[in-house]
Structures are given as structure tokens and as C-alpha cells.
Motif scaffolding. Structure first.
Motif, PDB file in Angstrom:
ATOM      1  N   GLY A  16     -12.139   2.730  15.406  1.00  0.00           N
ATOM      2  CA  GLY A  16     -12.821   3.389  14.298  1.00  0.00           C
ATOM      3  C   GLY A  16     -13.695   4.522  14.788  1.00  0.00           C
ATOM      4  O   GLY A  16     -13.318   5.304  15.664  1.00  0.00           O
ATOM      5  N   GLY A  17     -14.928   4.591  14.242  1.00  0.00           N
ATOM      6  CA  GLY A  17     -15.813   5.694  14.573  1.00  0.00           C
ATOM      7  C   GLY A  17     -16.384   5.584  15.972  1.00  0.00           C
ATOM      8  O   GLY A  17     -16.736   4.504  16.442  1.00  0.00           O
ATOM      9  N   PRO A  75     -16.143  11.294  10.039  1.00  0.00           N
ATOM     10  CA  PRO A  75     -15.335  11.771  11.172  1.00  0.00           C
ATOM     11  C   PRO A  75     -15.381  13.297  11.277  1.00  0.00           C
ATOM     12  O   PRO A  75     -15.249  14.018  10.286  1.00  0.00           O
ATOM     13  CB  PRO A  75     -13.920  11.276  10.822  1.00  0.00           C
ATOM     14  CG  PRO A  75     -14.136  10.128   9.901  1.00  0.00           C
ATOM     15  CD  PRO A  75     -15.360  10.456   9.115  1.00  0.00           C
ATOM     16  N   GLY A  76     -15.618  13.782  12.484  1.00  0.00           N
ATOM     17  CA  GLY A  76     -15.699  15.213  12.719  1.00  0.00           C
ATOM     18  C   GLY A  76     -17.029  15.828  12.353  1.00  0.00           C
ATOM     19  O   GLY A  76     -17.203  17.048  12.506  1.00  0.00           O
ATOM     20  N   ARG A  77     -18.005  15.007  11.921  1.00  0.00           N
ATOM     21  CA  ARG A  77     -19.317  15.515  11.556  1.00  0.00           C
ATOM     22  C   ARG A  77     -20.331  15.182  12.640  1.00  0.00           C
ATOM     23  O   ARG A  77     -20.082  14.344  13.509  1.00  0.00           O
ATOM     24  CB  ARG A  77     -19.772  14.927  10.220  1.00  0.00           C
ATOM     25  CG  ARG A  77     -18.869  15.277   9.046  1.00  0.00           C
ATOM     26  CD  ARG A  77     -18.970  16.752   8.726  1.00  0.00           C
ATOM     27  NE  ARG A  77     -18.158  17.092   7.567  1.00  0.00           N
ATOM     28  CZ  ARG A  77     -18.118  18.319   7.031  1.00  0.00           C
ATOM     29  NH1 ARG A  77     -18.835  19.301   7.566  1.00  0.00           N
ATOM     30  NH2 ARG A  77     -17.360  18.570   5.978  1.00  0.00           N
ATOM     31  N   VAL A  80     -16.486  11.377  16.876  1.00  0.00           N
ATOM     32  CA  VAL A  80     -15.182  11.809  17.378  1.00  0.00           C
ATOM     33  C   VAL A  80     -14.103  10.780  17.060  1.00  0.00           C
ATOM     34  O   VAL A  80     -12.980  10.884  17.561  1.00  0.00           O
ATOM     35  CB  VAL A  80     -15.249  12.053  18.900  1.00  0.00           C
ATOM     36  CG1 VAL A  80     -16.194  13.197  19.215  1.00  0.00           C
ATOM     37  CG2 VAL A  80     -15.684  10.791  19.639  1.00  0.00           C
ATOM     38  N   GLY A  81     -14.416   9.780  16.225  1.00  0.00           N
ATOM     39  CA  GLY A  81     -13.445   8.760  15.854  1.00  0.00           C
ATOM     40  C   GLY A  81     -12.681   9.124  14.596  1.00  0.00           C
ATOM     41  O   GLY A  81     -12.713  10.269  14.118  1.00  0.00           O
TER      42      GLY A  81
END
Length: 349
Positions: A140-141, A210-212, A176-177
Motif C-alpha cells: 500500500g502506501g 498517492p503521489g502527494r 510513493v505507494g
């Protein structure tokens, strides 16, 4: 036009080929990939910042792709070595082989001590040391540090007198997950010198998609009276994300307090003891007032005592006495009384 093509090709052959582009980031190389305890391995590296202090350690439960999972607690810190890079960012150092406190797989971990953080690992097999599989990577995250960490805050007057120093650990992390991270629980550790960090859980309220990325602010506090060089570490999911040095000044107010105590308390005890002695000891007869009067008596009696006159006449001497008798009287001692056997002749009345 066709005649120009061969000439251009010949010109390209005369141009020297471009130099090989160095790999991005610093790198580490070992003289051997396997060594036993008591031996040594030569560690070389390049691509580092010039004139930078580096720390070289042998760490367990680590691979280059995941880094040192347990942080410096997984490394043989007592047998580490330090080295400073040259003007071209290269170094060479002999490292003794020692068993880390956790099982292998093992790496030689090189990281910067001062300045911007940078690190690199190289695989090393420590002969005879236990090997166990790495812990499963959380699904996951996943959070990763994007910016350099810092400590916000300052010491107040109470800290100068021994109050617990406190700071706020500030850093920016990114997800980055593949899934969001909600209300992550971090572990903030403080360590002094070569001692292991003392970890405390700190929960951050919020969601990181994700990506934040998000800025994390977590409190860090030391014990009362702490002073010296400390290190604040941040761990999440069993992996150390960041480390930040913290120099704590000595609480000189406590020293000043004890100096005053050592001066004031003995003086107060002495004064109290003298007061007790003055009340307990017996007084002289007559008291203080009579002693003062007795000191004045000699001077008072001296003033009241009549002074003898130079013209005074002895009681047994008369000016009309016989000259012969006056001569006999003058021959006697002034202080001796006249003899009763010698009759004094009286003058005519």
C-alpha cells in the motif's frame, strides 16, 4: 554535395570521443565481497562532495535497494571508521570487519556526517554470521522523505535553569505507494553519543494521497538537565527516514543556583548558630549595664578626688614655731608623723 560527405565523415573521425559520464550520486566499492571477522576490507568511493566527512559502517538486515532498515541500531558502530573526501570527491579507507548486532544480509554503509544528506551501500558477506530473510515490505502506501529535515524552536529561560529542552521536527514526506496513508504513526527517537535512540510514538493527523506530499511537524523533547550533542531520528514502518543533529547547551542556571546555595546556606547556619550561642551562654554578674558603670567609676572618682595644693601646710607645722624645731622637723621624712616624745613649743598667744 556528394564530395562534401566524405570530408565531413573524416572530420568526425578526428574529433575525440566524449568522456564517460559519471553515474548519478555517490558510489561505494569494496576490495572483496566476502570477509571474516578480524579481517579488513578496503572501501573506495567517488562522486561525493569534496572535503566532506563520511562515516563507514557494517550494517545487517540491509540491502542497497532498501537501505539500512533498522537505522544505526543495525550497524557495528564501535568498529566504524570516518574519512574525509578529497578535492575530487573521492576517498579510500581500510575498514575492519566486525559482526553487526542483527543478522545478515549485510552491507557497508557510507553516509555523510555534515552538510546535505547523502548515502550509498555496497554488499558484503560477513563469513560465519547468521543470515535471515529481510522483513516483508509493507504494501500500500509508502512514505519517503523529500526535503532535508530541520528542528524548529529555541531554548527559553527555564531551559537555562534545567527545564526539558523541546524542539519541533519538521520535514516533508511524499507517498510513493499505490494507496493513501491516513493518520500515520511515526516514531521519534533521541540518542546521545553512541547510545541507541529512545523511541516514542507520535501520530500525525491527516491523509497523504498517492503521489502527494505533506509537511510533517512532530514534537521532540529531552530529559530535564540534558546537555551535549544529541541526534533526533524519525522512523516509519520499521525504517529510519531521517536523522537530525541537535546541540543542547549546558544549563548554567543550575550551576549558578548551587554556587549560591553553597555560599548562602553556610552563612545562614553560622548566623543562626551564633544567635543560639549568644542566648545560651551565661552572663556575668551585674549584666551589661553594670559593666559599663564599673568602667566609668575610675574616671568619675578621679575627677571627684581633691588634688593636693602646693601651698598646703602640714598639720603639725606652724610658721611661728621655733627655728630649731622647724629644722628638726624638716630633716624628717615628709610622710613620717611627729614623735609624741618631742613636745612642740607653742608660740605666744
Amino acid at each position: 554535395m556528394r564530395s562534401l560527405v566524405p570530408a565531413f565523415a573524416a572530420l568526425l573521425l578526428l574529433v575525440p570521443p566524449p568522456a564517460a559520464v559519471a553515474a548519478d550520486g555517490p558510489d561505494v566499492k569494496l576490495s572483496t565481497s566476502q570477509a571474516g571477522t578480524g579481517g579488513s576490507v578496503t572501501v573506495t568511493g567517488g562522486g561525493w562532495r569534496k572535503r566532506t566527512l563520511l562515516m563507514i559502517l557494517i550494517c545487517g538486515q540491509s540491502v542497497p535497494s532498501r537501505g539500512v532498515i533498522g537505522g544505526t541500531n543495525s550497524c557495528a558502530n564501535a568498529d566504524g571508521r570516518s574519512v574525509t573526501t578529497d578535492t575530487e570527491g573521492r576517498f579510500r579507507k581500510e575498514l575492519p570487519v566486525a559482526e553487526p548486532p542483527v543478522p545478515c544480509p549485510c552491507v557497508v554503509h557510507v553516509a555523510t556526517v555534515t552538510g546535505p544528506e547523502a548515502q550509498a551501500d555496497a554488499i558484503l558477506q560477513v563469513a560465519g554470521h547468521t543470515v535471515e530473510p529481510l522483513p516483508a515490505e509493507p504494501e500500500g502506501g509508502r512514505l519517503s522523505v523529500l526535503d532535508d529535515t530541520r528542528l524548529d524552536g529555541s531554548s527559553g529561560l527555564l531551559t537555562w535553569f534545567g527545564a526539558p529542552p523541546a524542539r519541533t521536527l519538521v520535514l516533508t514526506v511524499g507517498n510513493v505507494g499505490t494507496s493513501a496513508v491516513t493518520d500515520p504513526v511515526f516514531q521519534v527517537g533521541t540518542s546521545h553519543g553512541v547510545f541507541a535512540p529512545a523511541w516514542e510514538e507520535r501520530q500525525w493527523r491527516g491523509t497523504i494521497a498517492p503521489g502527494r506530499k505533506a509537511q510533517i511537524r512532530l514534537p521532540a523533547e529531552l530529559a530535564a538537565g540534558a546537555h551535549g550533542d544529541y541526534t533526533v531520528s524519525l522512523k516509519y514502518g520499521g525504517k529510519v527516514l531521517a536523522e537530525q543533529p541537535w546541540a543542547v547547551g549546558r544549563p548554567w542556571g543550575v550551576t549558578l543556583f548551587w554556587v549560591l546555595v553553597c555560599l548562602v546556606v553556610p552563612a545562614a547556619v553560622f548566623r543562626a548558630g551564633m544567635a543560639v550561642v549568644d542566648r545560651v551562654r551565661p552572663r556575668r554578674p551585674g549584666g551589661v549595664r553594670h559593666r559599663r558603670l564599673s568602667m566609668r567609676l575610675p574616671y568619675a572618682s578621679a575627677r571627684r578626688r581633691p588634688q593636693p595644693s602646693s601651698n598646703s601646710t602640714l598639720p603639725w607645722f606652724t610658721p611661728d614655731a621655733d627655728p630649731g624645731t622647724a629644722g628638726r622637723l624638716s630633716a624628717r621624712h615628709d610622710d613620717s608623723p611627729p614623735s609624741r616624745t618631742t613636745p612642740l613649743r607653742k608660740g605666744p598667744t
